[in-house]
Design a protein around this motif. Structure first.
Motif, PDB file in Angstrom:
ATOM      1  N   ALA A   1     -65.664  -6.387 -15.693  1.00 48.95           N
ATOM      2  CA  ALA A   1     -67.625  -6.663 -17.353  1.00 48.95           C
ATOM      3  C   ALA A   1     -67.752  -8.329 -17.198  1.00 48.95           C
TER       4      ALA A   1
ATOM      5  N   THR B   1     -64.225  -0.821 -22.361  1.00 46.23           N
ATOM      6  CA  THR B   1     -63.178  -0.956 -21.840  1.00 46.23           C
ATOM      7  C   THR B   1     -61.948  -0.562 -22.095  1.00 46.23           C
TER       8      THR B   1
ATOM      9  N   GLU C   1     -57.267  -1.258 -18.677  1.00 46.36           N
ATOM     10  CA  GLU C   1     -58.283  -2.326 -19.877  1.00 46.36           C
ATOM     11  C   GLU C   1     -58.268  -3.368 -19.648  1.00 46.36           C
TER      12      GLU C   1
ATOM     13  N   LEU D   1     -67.473   1.106 -14.864  1.00 50.60           N
ATOM     14  CA  LEU D   1     -68.341   0.253 -15.146  1.00 50.60           C
ATOM     15  C   LEU D   1     -69.895   0.761 -15.883  1.00 50.60           C
TER      16      LEU D   1
ATOM     17  N   LEU E   1     -60.794  -3.420 -16.554  1.00 45.97           N
ATOM     18  CA  LEU E   1     -62.324  -3.271 -16.896  1.00 45.97           C
ATOM     19  C   LEU E   1     -62.413  -4.795 -17.717  1.00 45.97           C
ATOM     20  N   LYS E   2     -62.298  -5.354 -17.929  1.00 42.58           N
ATOM     21  CA  LYS E   2     -62.600  -6.598 -19.003  1.00 42.58           C
ATOM     22  C   LYS E   2     -62.707  -7.443 -17.858  1.00 42.58           C
TER      23      LYS E   2
END
Length: 315
Positions: free
Chosen positions: A142, A152, A135, A87, A138-139
């Protein structure tokens, strides 16, 4: 410098891994990429070359995930396994990092890089993720914690600690801490399921402003700081915050940490020695936590508050 970089790379990748190193000199628009084995990168002569390039103005990065043996490029198709979640926190860094640490939906980070004053890259070493899982996670990270939604993709590069961030004058030495040695699975990340997640871009410069400035955790942080500055009782604030955040899997833990980090920050800013801060945190929670855990927790929270105060002074 070389010892810090060596330790980070050795912790981050398995022996014989193929890794991608990127050197970027912003002033002249020059980029160099080298795909090498971990052992080649750790050789003193190679680290010396990286240090020379860094001293000459190049920023030093490494791809977060290892590549397949024989790869020459750093494309998604070349990724061997997903080794890290990460992040990028580049706005309101100290508050967002504190909210992340207070979250009971996330495991303790494997590494926290201080890339410049108030800006961080947070890493979790993982196993069991494929590229799509990574991915999407990761989004979600975020969105939940105000990270950079453009960062990401599985072939993302991260700064290497021990080298200098040359985007600033004077250059900032990238530092690192290692809160945990654990390796995590997808089940360890209990993030909200967001129906609109598939519509978010994996790349691009768009910022999710609604998630940045007004996240619940950041509003809680601002509220806690304000109430403590008014002299309100920390115990009452803890129970009030816990009752307000019943959406949390463990509202009391979340509230305790938020209030304690805010208290430690306030005490330090008022001139209290760190040993006194640790003692006050221990006394506050000694009836609620086992002695060993209470002591370790107090020291970790005090250290977090020290970094927050230091970053504010540097800003």
């Amino acid at each position: 410098m070389n010892e810090t970089a060596t330790d980070f790379l050795a912790r981050s990748f398995a022996p014989c891994s193929t890794i991608a190193l990127l050197l970027r000199t912003e002033s002249v628009g020059k980029t160099q990429q080298r795909v090498v084995t971990l052992e080649q990168a750790l050789a003193p002569r190679y680290l010396g070359w990286l240090a020379h390039e860094n001293h000459a103005g190049a920023n030093v990065y490494v791809a977060a995930n290892p590549l397949r043996s024989g790869s020459r490029k750093r494309t998604k198709e070349c990724i061997d396994i997903v080794r890290h979640l990460y992040l990028d926190i580049d706005e309101d860094g100290d508050a967002r990092l504190a909210a992340l640490r207070a979250s009971d939906g996330l495991p303790v980070p494997s590494a926290v890089l201080s890339t410049s004053p108030g800006k961080y890259q947070v890493l979790w070493q993982v196993d069991g993720f494929d590229v799509e899982d990574q991915e999407v996670t990761l989004k979600r990270l975020a969105i939940a914690f105000g990270g950079d939604p453009a960062c990401t993709d599985c072939n993302r590069v991260l700064r290497v600690p021990g080298f200098r961030n040359q985007k600033y004058s004077p250059a900032h030495c990238v530092a690192v801490e290692y809160p945990s040695d654990a390796t995590y699975s997808p089940a360890d990340f209990r993030l909200p399921n967001l129906p609109s997640i598939a519509a978010l871009p994996l790349r691009g410069n768009a910022r999710l402003g609604w998630a940045h400035k007004d996240s619940h955790s950041e509003l809680d942080w601002a509220w806690a700081r304000h109430q403590l500055a008014l002299g309100k009782d920390a115990g009452k604030l803890t129970h009030e915050l816990a009752s307000r955040r019943s959406d949390k899997p463990n509202p009391l833990y979340y509230a305790q940490r938020t209030i304690d980090v805010a208290s430690a920050r306030q005490w330090l800013r008022e001139g209290a020695p760190i040993d006194d801060v640790i003692t006050m945190l221990k006394v506050r929670r000694d009836a609620e936590l086992p002695a060993a855990l209470c002591s370790a927790r107090a020291r970790e929270i005090a250290a977090t508050a020290v970094r927050m105060v230091a970053r504010r002074k540097l800003a």
